[in-house]
Design an enzyme around this catalytic site. Structure first.
Site, mmCIF file in Angstrom:
data_model
loop_
_atom_site.group_PDB
_atom_site.id
_atom_site.type_symbol
_atom_site.label_atom_id
_atom_site.label_comp_id
_atom_site.label_asym_id
_atom_site.label_seq_id
_atom_site.Cartn_x
_atom_site.Cartn_y
_atom_site.Cartn_z
ATOM 1 N N GLU A 178 -9.659 -12.150 -17.766
ATOM 2 C CA GLU A 178 -11.067 -11.807 -17.551
ATOM 3 C C GLU A 178 -11.700 -12.588 -16.410
ATOM 4 O OE1 GLU A 178 -13.682 -12.351 -20.951
ATOM 5 O OE2 GLU A 178 -15.419 -11.621 -19.842
ATOM 6 N N LYS A 220 -9.734 -7.516 -18.077
ATOM 7 C CA LYS A 220 -11.137 -7.360 -18.524
ATOM 8 C C LYS A 220 -12.066 -7.701 -17.361
ATOM 9 C CE LYS A 220 -14.402 -8.955 -22.058
ATOM 10 N NZ LYS A 220 -14.549 -9.270 -23.473
HETATM 11 P P1 13P Z 1 -20.297 -9.121 -23.003
HETATM 12 O O1 13P Z 1 -19.828 -7.702 -23.254
HETATM 13 O O2 13P Z 1 -21.511 -9.501 -23.765
HETATM 14 O O3 13P Z 1 -20.356 -9.422 -21.530
HETATM 15 O O4 13P Z 1 -19.184 -10.061 -23.619
HETATM 16 C C1 13P Z 1 -17.870 -9.764 -23.387
HETATM 17 C C2 13P Z 1 -17.107 -11.018 -23.312
HETATM 18 O O5 13P Z 1 -16.196 -11.237 -24.076
HETATM 19 C C3 13P Z 1 -17.465 -11.974 -22.263
HETATM 20 O O6 13P Z 1 -16.471 -12.951 -22.153
#
Ligand code: 13P
Length: 338
Positions: A178, A220
């Site tokens: 991510e 992600k």
């Molecule tokens: P949000 O969808 O609130 O951005 O959170 C997703 C997430 O896991 C951020 O690390």
């Protein structure tokens, strides 16, 4: 490492019609969410809240492929003594775990951060596997502003993500990779595209150097959106087109799936954007959601810490999960929002 097995888990995480519930708010973040609904952030309240989500059987078994947990939650038991991890497994969803320890200031780079948590990670992953986790999450944060992000910030975060991902695969855990380019600030959609492309390019370069097998990860990313304070906001169609364009340039086809973060978009925007991308299609990956706020804002508000509101909260969660499940197949429509 058994890559066929990792690939199977990754494919299940992005199965059509389903997506990931990010319920891994750190103690600081969940306190902020609870403050907003007037609930004290005690261990019991955090447990009760997450238990209500995992016991929302219709939402969980039809629309949720996996749940990202926080360290406290993966060790917690429901009120009746059942481990919360078992509740998740009983719905058919896969338990996952956030393993980074947060974004910390990057030396000599004012306003920028590097995500920490690599020390001792191999041992922690082995323990999490024993506790039932089959995937993990590490969030790198890239901010856009005057003169930032620096090259140092992008490279430092990409290297950490790559080492984390390799350690996960060694432990037979699928890494969610991510790199979040934040939507704070007043930058244009073009600037978000440029920074996201540069970031993802570096991330995949570092994943390659680290020997990470792309068939065994889930990406992600953020969507390509203008900063929240940008005077020129974008249409749903524009966000979808720009996001697909950037991802096609830099994400190899071997990656099974992309599960977006919501990043501060409204619930319905996050759903509409995902739906629009899946309607356009023409890309080699599954595209689904891994939402925190966009799935939980409504149930949190409905719950407000009151036991008698649990059914209403579960209903609100079911609605958002169902809307996003439809969006993951390009079958959502605004009329369904009611
Ligand atoms: P949000 O969808 O609130 O951005 O959170 C997703 C997430 O896991 C951020 O690390």
């Amino acid at each position: 490492m058994n890559l066929a097995e990792l690939n199977k888990v990754a494919e299940a995480m992005v199965a059509p019609g389903k997506g990931i519930l990010a319920a891994d708010e750190s103690s600081g973040t969940i306190k902020k969410r609870f403050d907003a609904i007037g609930v004290e952030s005690t261990e019991e309240n955090r447990r009760d809240y997450r238990e209500l989500l995992f016991r929302a059987t219709e939402a969980m078994s039809n629309y949720i492929s996996g749940v990202i947990l926080y360290d406290e939650t993966i060790r917690q038991n429901a009120k009746d003594g059942t481990p919360l991890v078992r509740l998740i497994e009983q719905t058919g969803a896969i338990p996952g775990i956030k393993v980074d320890t947060g974004a910390k200031p990057l030396p000599f780079c004012p306003g920028e951060t590097v995500t920490e948590g690599l020390d001792g990670l191999r041992e922690r992953l082995n323990e999490y596997y024993r506790l039932g986790a089959r995937f993990a999450k590490w969030r790198a944060v890239i901010d856009i502003g005057p003169g930032i992000p620096s090259r140092n910030c992008i490279v430092a975060n990409a290297q950490a993500l790559a080492r984390y991902a390799a350690l996960c695969q060694e432990a037979q855990i699928v890494p969610i990779v991510e790199p979040e380019v934040l939507m704070d600030g007043d930058h244009t959609i073009g600037r978000c595209a440029e920074v996201t492309e540069a970031t993802l390019r570096e991330v995949f370069y570092q994943l390659g150097l680290a020997g990470v097998a792309l068939e065994g990860i889930v990406l992600k990313p953020n969507m390509i959106v203008p900063g929240k304070k940008c005077p020129t906001q974008a249409s749903v169609e524009q966000v979808a087109v720009e996001t697909i364009k950037v991802l096609k340039r830099v994400v190899p086809a071997a990656v099974p799936g992309i599960a977006y973060l919501s990043g501060g978009q409204s619930d319905v925007d996050a759903t509409a954007h995902l739906d629009a991308m899946n309607r356009i299609g023409g890309f080699p990956w599954k595209m689904t959601f891994s939402y925190g706020r966009a799935l939980q804002a409504a149930p949190q508000k409905a719950w407000s810490g009151k036991p008698e509101n649990v059914p209403a909260a579960q209903k609100a969660f079911l609605h958002r999960a169902r809307m996003n499940g439809l969006a993951s197949k390009g079958e959502w429509s605004r009329d369904l929002e009611g």
